[in-house]
Design a protein around this motif. Structure first.
Motif, PDB file in Angstrom:
ATOM      1  N   GLN A   4      34.079  43.616  43.714  1.00 17.94           N
ATOM      2  CA  GLN A   4      35.119  42.694  43.283  1.00 17.94           C
ATOM      3  C   GLN A   4      36.441  42.987  43.970  1.00 17.94           C
ATOM      4  O   GLN A   4      37.105  42.112  44.463  1.00 17.94           O
ATOM      5  CB  GLN A   4      35.358  42.909  41.800  1.00 17.94           C
ATOM      6  CG  GLN A   4      34.864  41.812  40.934  1.00 17.94           C
ATOM      7  CD  GLN A   4      35.176  42.167  39.499  1.00 17.94           C
ATOM      8  OE1 GLN A   4      36.271  42.604  39.179  1.00 17.94           O
ATOM      9  NE2 GLN A   4      34.206  42.004  38.642  1.00 17.94           N
ATOM     10  N   THR A   5      36.790  44.262  43.991  1.00 18.90           N
ATOM     11  CA  THR A   5      38.058  44.665  44.589  1.00 18.90           C
ATOM     12  C   THR A   5      38.077  44.274  46.060  1.00 18.90           C
ATOM     13  O   THR A   5      39.071  43.778  46.571  1.00 18.90           O
ATOM     14  CB  THR A   5      38.232  46.193  44.448  1.00 18.90           C
ATOM     15  OG1 THR A   5      37.890  46.562  43.125  1.00 18.90           O
ATOM     16  CG2 THR A   5      39.658  46.592  44.733  1.00 18.90           C
ATOM     17  N   ASP A  18      46.356  41.395  36.088  1.00 21.17           N
ATOM     18  CA  ASP A  18      44.943  41.738  35.933  1.00 21.17           C
ATOM     19  C   ASP A  18      44.598  41.780  34.444  1.00 21.17           C
ATOM     20  O   ASP A  18      45.469  41.890  33.589  1.00 21.17           O
ATOM     21  CB  ASP A  18      44.693  43.101  36.581  1.00 21.17           C
ATOM     22  CG  ASP A  18      43.212  43.341  36.857  1.00 21.17           C
ATOM     23  OD1 ASP A  18      42.390  42.450  36.559  1.00 21.17           O
ATOM     24  OD2 ASP A  18      42.889  44.421  37.377  1.00 21.17           O
ATOM     25  N   HIS A  19      43.294  41.705  34.154  1.00 20.24           N
ATOM     26  CA  HIS A  19      42.796  41.766  32.776  1.00 20.24           C
ATOM     27  C   HIS A  19      43.353  40.644  31.909  1.00 20.24           C
ATOM     28  O   HIS A  19      43.684  40.846  30.732  1.00 20.24           O
ATOM     29  CB  HIS A  19      43.067  43.135  32.147  1.00 20.24           C
ATOM     30  CG  HIS A  19      42.394  44.246  32.893  1.00 20.24           C
ATOM     31  ND1 HIS A  19      41.033  44.427  32.894  1.00 20.24           N
ATOM     32  CD2 HIS A  19      42.897  45.203  33.712  1.00 20.24           C
ATOM     33  CE1 HIS A  19      40.731  45.453  33.669  1.00 20.24           C
ATOM     34  NE2 HIS A  19      41.839  45.932  34.185  1.00 20.24           N
ATOM     35  N   ILE A  20      43.457  39.455  32.488  1.00 21.09           N
ATOM     36  CA  ILE A  20      43.819  38.273  31.706  1.00 21.09           C
ATOM     37  C   ILE A  20      42.550  37.807  30.999  1.00 21.09           C
ATOM     38  O   ILE A  20      41.503  37.726  31.630  1.00 21.09           O
ATOM     39  CB  ILE A  20      44.325  37.156  32.648  1.00 21.09           C
ATOM     40  CG1 ILE A  20      45.511  37.637  33.482  1.00 21.09           C
ATOM     41  CG2 ILE A  20      44.672  35.899  31.852  1.00 21.09           C
ATOM     42  CD1 ILE A  20      45.827  36.731  34.663  1.00 21.09           C
ATOM     43  N   PRO A  21      42.610  37.500  29.697  1.00 20.45           N
ATOM     44  CA  PRO A  21      41.403  36.984  29.047  1.00 20.45           C
ATOM     45  C   PRO A  21      40.905  35.733  29.791  1.00 20.45           C
ATOM     46  O   PRO A  21      41.711  34.880  30.180  1.00 20.45           O
ATOM     47  CB  PRO A  21      41.877  36.614  27.636  1.00 20.45           C
ATOM     48  CG  PRO A  21      43.129  37.392  27.431  1.00 20.45           C
ATOM     49  CD  PRO A  21      43.753  37.571  28.784  1.00 20.45           C
ATOM     50  N   CYS A  40      51.491  32.354  48.675  1.00 21.59           N
ATOM     51  CA  CYS A  40      50.052  32.606  48.744  1.00 21.59           C
ATOM     52  C   CYS A  40      49.579  33.186  47.414  1.00 21.59           C
ATOM     53  O   CYS A  40      50.042  34.237  46.979  1.00 21.59           O
ATOM     54  CB  CYS A  40      49.752  33.572  49.881  1.00 21.59           C
ATOM     55  SG  CYS A  40      48.010  33.898  50.031  1.00 21.59           S
ATOM     56  N   ILE A  41      48.681  32.456  46.752  1.00 23.57           N
ATOM     57  CA  ILE A  41      48.185  32.880  45.446  1.00 23.57           C
ATOM     58  C   ILE A  41      46.667  32.989  45.510  1.00 23.57           C
ATOM     59  O   ILE A  41      45.990  32.088  45.995  1.00 23.57           O
ATOM     60  CB  ILE A  41      48.577  31.858  44.353  1.00 23.57           C
ATOM     61  CG1 ILE A  41      50.098  31.771  44.246  1.00 23.57           C
ATOM     62  CG2 ILE A  41      47.983  32.253  43.006  1.00 23.57           C
ATOM     63  CD1 ILE A  41      50.584  30.677  43.332  1.00 23.57           C
ATOM     64  N   THR A  42      46.152  34.114  45.061  1.00 20.48           N
ATOM     65  CA  THR A  42      44.709  34.283  44.962  1.00 20.48           C
ATOM     66  C   THR A  42      44.359  34.368  43.479  1.00 20.48           C
ATOM     67  O   THR A  42      44.967  35.155  42.754  1.00 20.48           O
ATOM     68  CB  THR A  42      44.259  35.589  45.639  1.00 20.48           C
ATOM     69  OG1 THR A  42      44.857  35.657  46.928  1.00 20.48           O
ATOM     70  CG2 THR A  42      42.747  35.633  45.777  1.00 20.48           C
ATOM     71  N   VAL A  43      43.425  33.530  43.035  1.00 19.79           N
ATOM     72  CA  VAL A  43      43.038  33.599  41.631  1.00 19.79           C
ATOM     73  C   VAL A  43      41.546  33.883  41.524  1.00 19.79           C
ATOM     74  O   VAL A  43      40.755  33.460  42.365  1.00 19.79           O
ATOM     75  CB  VAL A  43      43.373  32.296  40.854  1.00 19.79           C
ATOM     76  CG1 VAL A  43      44.874  32.081  40.783  1.00 19.79           C
ATOM     77  CG2 VAL A  43      42.701  31.092  41.478  1.00 19.79           C
ATOM     78  N   GLY A  44      41.194  34.625  40.512  1.00 25.19           N
ATOM     79  CA  GLY A  44      39.790  34.832  40.183  1.00 25.19           C
ATOM     80  C   GLY A  44      39.607  34.490  38.726  1.00 25.19           C
ATOM     81  O   GLY A  44      40.310  35.030  37.873  1.00 25.19           O
ATOM     82  N   PHE A  45      38.689  33.552  38.455  1.00 30.99           N
ATOM     83  CA  PHE A  45      38.423  33.200  37.070  1.00 30.99           C
ATOM     84  C   PHE A  45      37.039  33.708  36.679  1.00 30.99           C
ATOM     85  O   PHE A  45      36.117  33.685  37.489  1.00 30.99           O
ATOM     86  CB  PHE A  45      38.477  31.680  36.864  1.00 30.99           C
ATOM     87  CG  PHE A  45      39.870  31.099  37.034  1.00 30.99           C
ATOM     88  CD1 PHE A  45      40.997  31.827  36.680  1.00 30.99           C
ATOM     89  CD2 PHE A  45      40.033  29.823  37.539  1.00 30.99           C
ATOM     90  CE1 PHE A  45      42.270  31.296  36.826  1.00 30.99           C
ATOM     91  CE2 PHE A  45      41.305  29.282  37.690  1.00 30.99           C
ATOM     92  CZ  PHE A  45      42.418  30.017  37.334  1.00 30.99           C
ATOM     93  N   ASN A  46      36.913  34.151  35.444  1.00 29.88           N
ATOM     94  CA  ASN A  46      35.640  34.607  34.897  1.00 29.88           C
ATOM     95  C   ASN A  46      35.001  35.722  35.719  1.00 29.88           C
ATOM     96  O   ASN A  46      33.797  35.744  35.946  1.00 29.88           O
ATOM     97  CB  ASN A  46      34.659  33.432  34.771  1.00 29.88           C
ATOM     98  CG  ASN A  46      35.180  32.368  33.837  1.00 29.88           C
ATOM     99  OD1 ASN A  46      35.674  32.685  32.756  1.00 29.88           O
ATOM    100  ND2 ASN A  46      35.108  31.121  34.249  1.00 29.88           N
ATOM    101  N   TYR A  54      34.615  39.162  30.449  1.00 37.57           N
ATOM    102  CA  TYR A  54      35.080  38.392  31.591  1.00 37.57           C
ATOM    103  C   TYR A  54      36.599  38.370  31.586  1.00 37.57           C
ATOM    104  O   TYR A  54      37.222  38.418  30.537  1.00 37.57           O
ATOM    105  CB  TYR A  54      34.546  36.952  31.534  1.00 37.57           C
ATOM    106  CG  TYR A  54      33.064  36.897  31.731  1.00 37.57           C
ATOM    107  CD1 TYR A  54      32.509  36.929  33.010  1.00 37.57           C
ATOM    108  CD2 TYR A  54      32.212  36.848  30.630  1.00 37.57           C
ATOM    109  CE1 TYR A  54      31.144  36.907  33.192  1.00 37.57           C
ATOM    110  CE2 TYR A  54      30.840  36.822  30.805  1.00 37.57           C
ATOM    111  CZ  TYR A  54      30.309  36.855  32.090  1.00 37.57           C
ATOM    112  OH  TYR A  54      28.960  36.838  32.265  1.00 37.57           O
ATOM    113  N   LYS A  55      37.144  38.296  32.785  1.00 36.29           N
ATOM    114  CA  LYS A  55      38.599  38.281  32.875  1.00 36.29           C
ATOM    115  C   LYS A  55      39.026  37.327  33.984  1.00 36.29           C
ATOM    116  O   LYS A  55      38.237  36.966  34.853  1.00 36.29           O
ATOM    117  CB  LYS A  55      39.122  39.690  33.175  1.00 36.29           C
ATOM    118  CG  LYS A  55      38.706  40.185  34.569  1.00 36.29           C
ATOM    119  CD  LYS A  55      39.381  41.493  34.948  1.00 36.29           C
ATOM    120  CE  LYS A  55      39.013  41.881  36.380  1.00 36.29           C
ATOM    121  NZ  LYS A  55      39.628  43.138  36.820  1.00 36.29           N
ATOM    122  N   ASP A  56      40.283  36.950  33.921  1.00 38.77           N
ATOM    123  CA  ASP A  56      40.905  36.221  35.023  1.00 38.77           C
ATOM    124  C   ASP A  56      41.885  37.167  35.720  1.00 38.77           C
ATOM    125  O   ASP A  56      42.352  38.131  35.116  1.00 38.77           O
ATOM    126  CB  ASP A  56      41.672  34.991  34.518  1.00 38.77           C
ATOM    127  CG  ASP A  56      40.741  33.915  33.961  1.00 38.77           C
ATOM    128  OD1 ASP A  56      39.526  34.012  34.169  1.00 38.77           O
ATOM    129  OD2 ASP A  56      41.260  32.982  33.314  1.00 38.77           O
TER     130      ASP A  56
END
Ligand code: ZN
Length: 151
Positions: A4-5, A18-21, A40-46, A54-56
Motif C-alpha cells: 500500500q505504501t 491517514d486513518h480516515i474512517p 496535486c492530490i492523491t486519495v485512497g478510498f477503502n 478500511y480507511k481512507d
C-alpha cells in the motif's frame, strides 16, 4: 501494508491525512473544497488497514492546514493522523481534537430552528461532558447529543 505504501507516491511537501474512517475521505475533500485548490492530490478510498478494517487516505502536495482546519477534521475523522511533510520527512504528526465551536459542518436537528431557511451557516458550541460530545446550537440554543446532529 508495505505494498500500500509503495502504491502511493511519497510527497516532498504537504499534508497526509491517514486513518480516515472509510467513507469520510470524500466528505473531507468536499468540505475543504480540496479538489478546487489545483494542487496535486492523491486519495485512497477503502484501503485495507491494520488498525481499522478500511480507511481512507488523502495526500495533498504543498498544502498545510491551519489549526482551525485541523480541528474541523476531527468531526470527520476523530481518530485520524495528520502528517506534515517537509522534504519527504514527516516533521509533525497530529491527532486532531474538537474545537470549541463549529461552523458550517452540521445541520441543526431542530426543523424550527432559525438556521434553516436563512442564508446563514450552522453554528454550534462543542461541549464535552462525561466523555460525551454535545453540540449547542447558536440559533435555537438547544443542546444535542453529537450523534443526533448530521452533516
Ligand atoms: Zn438550532
Amino acid at each position: 501494508m508495505k505494498e500500500q505504501t509503495l502504491s502511493v507516491k511519497a510527497i516532498e511537501n504537504g499534508t497526509v491525512i491517514d486513518h480516515i474512517p472509510a467513507g469520510e475521505g470524500l466528505n473531507i475533500l468536499h468540505y475543504f473544497a480540496l479538489d478546487q485548490l489545483q494542487k496535486c492530490i492523491t486519495v485512497g478510498f477503502n484501503l485495507k488497514s491494520g488498525t481499522q478494517n478500511y480507511k481512507d487516505l488523502i495526500k495533498i502536495e504543498d498544502v498545510f492546514f491551519t489549526e482551525e482546519n485541523i480541528q474541523q477534521i476531527a468531526f470527520f475523522a476523530p481518530q485520524c493522523t495528520i502528517n506534515i511533510i517537509k522534504n519527504f520527512e514527516v516533521i509533525q504528526k497530529i491527532t486532531p481534537t474538537y474545537p470549541d465551536q463549529v461552523v458550517g459542518i452540521f445541520k441543526c436537528p431542530n426543523m424550527n430552528c432559525a438556521s434553516h431557511g436563512e442564508p446563514v451557516k450552522s453554528h454550534f458550541y462543542v461541549k464535552n461532558k462525561n466523555n460525551k460530545t454535545k453540540l449547542k446550537c447558536h440559533y435555537c440554543e438547544k443542546i444535542y447529543p453529537f450523534e443526533w446532529v448530521h452533516k
